[in-house]
Design an enzyme around this catalytic site. Structure first.
Site, PDB file in Angstrom:
ATOM      1  CB  SER A   1      -9.728 -10.546  -7.846  1.00 37.79           C
ATOM      2  OG  SER A   1      -8.536 -10.164  -7.197  1.00 37.79           O
TER       3      SER A   1
ATOM      4  CE  LYS B   1      10.217   4.458   0.268  1.00 32.18           C
ATOM      5  NZ  LYS B   1       8.958   4.548   1.043  1.00 32.18           N
TER       6      LYS B   1
END
Length: 277
Positions: free
Chosen positions: A68, A120
């Protein structure tokens, strides 16, 4: 680790190498990382790019794991070397958020979240999960994966990115076959090869400067200090030195006392081991 907490040390070490490097020098970075945050490991990879921009040939040696974010760092190298059973890959993105909305609802607890902006807040531990939230989070992850895969492809053009940007990992030779690394070799052999070639090999490690003791920091004048009375610098110095010595003596006495207690422990063998006729 997940937060790339060694990033500051890496920054200082890279800067030291760049400031002292000469034409023809090479850099070897021994990597061990299973990845973590996109921002942290993205910045770590950027630090390694500085070495290449300074003209150094960069080799990454993966001893156990470069997955990763760890592979995001490794891929910037001119050459990636991995040990036989090192794990490479995991080019993917994951996000996990526990959700306790239903449980809180059963307990009669409701969280009110006020936002400005449609997305948001999407997935949170206390908010009811909606399809729109899931779709938006998935879209965000796909965007991050696209940037991750593009970054790897840019640094390793020969890599078939579509076949490896799947979140999977591969061991040593399997990773080599897929182009995730360039050779199977341990870091020990790399270093020995440098020595055989007559290279001067240096290990660079950053050690942060020791913090100023709190008592000593208080001695620094704040300006306008008088040279007489209790506020004089000399008296402060003496008081600090006496306190420091007293603290050190007390520490030594405590250690000796603890040692004597250990050495003089009661021998209870006769109580634990008994012979009966």
């Amino acid at each position: 680790d997940i937060q790339a907490s060694q990033l500051n040390n890496l920054r200082e070490e890279v800067t030291a190498v760049i400031r002292n490097a000469k034409p023809g020098d090479e850099a070897l970075v021994v990597l061990q990382s299973g990845g973590g945050t996109v921002t942290g490991y993205g910045l770590a990879a950027g630090q390694l790019v500085r070495l290449k921009e300074a003209g150094l040939f960069l080799t990454m040696a993966v001893e156990q794991v470069a997955a990763s974010g760890g592979y995001m760092m490794a891929c910037v190298a001119d050459r990636i070397v991995a040990s036989p059973f090192a794990v490479l890959g995991s080019i993917g993105v994951i996000s996990e958020v526990p959700n306790a909305y239903e449980r809180l609802k059963q307990e009669g607890i409701e969280f009110q979240t006020v936002t400005a902006g449609k997305f948001k807040r999407t997935l949170t531990p206390t908010k009811k999960v909606t399809k729109a939230d899931l779709d938006k989070s998935k879209e965000d992850l796909e965007q991050v994966l696209g940037q991750f895969a593009s970054f790897v492809k840019e640094n390793r053009p020969s890599l078939d990115i579509d076949s490896v940007a799947t979140g999977e990992t591969w061991f040593g030779k399997a990773a080599l076959e897929r182009g995730l690394c360039d050779a199977i070799q341990t870091v020990d052999d790399i270093l020995l090869n440098y020595v055989d070639l007559g290279y001067n090999v240096y290990e660079i490690k950053y050690s942060p400067p020791p913090p100023v003791p709190e008592g000593l920091a208080q001695l620094l004048p704040l300006g306008g200090a008088s040279g007489t009375g209790d506020s004089s610098l000399m008296r402060k110095v003496v008081r600090w030195m006496v306190g420091a010595v007293a603290e050190e003596v007390g520490s030594v006495l405590e250690e000796r006392n603890a040692l004597s207690q250990r050495v003089m422990a009661k021998d209870d063998t006769s109580e634990r081991v008994q012979m009966r006729e």
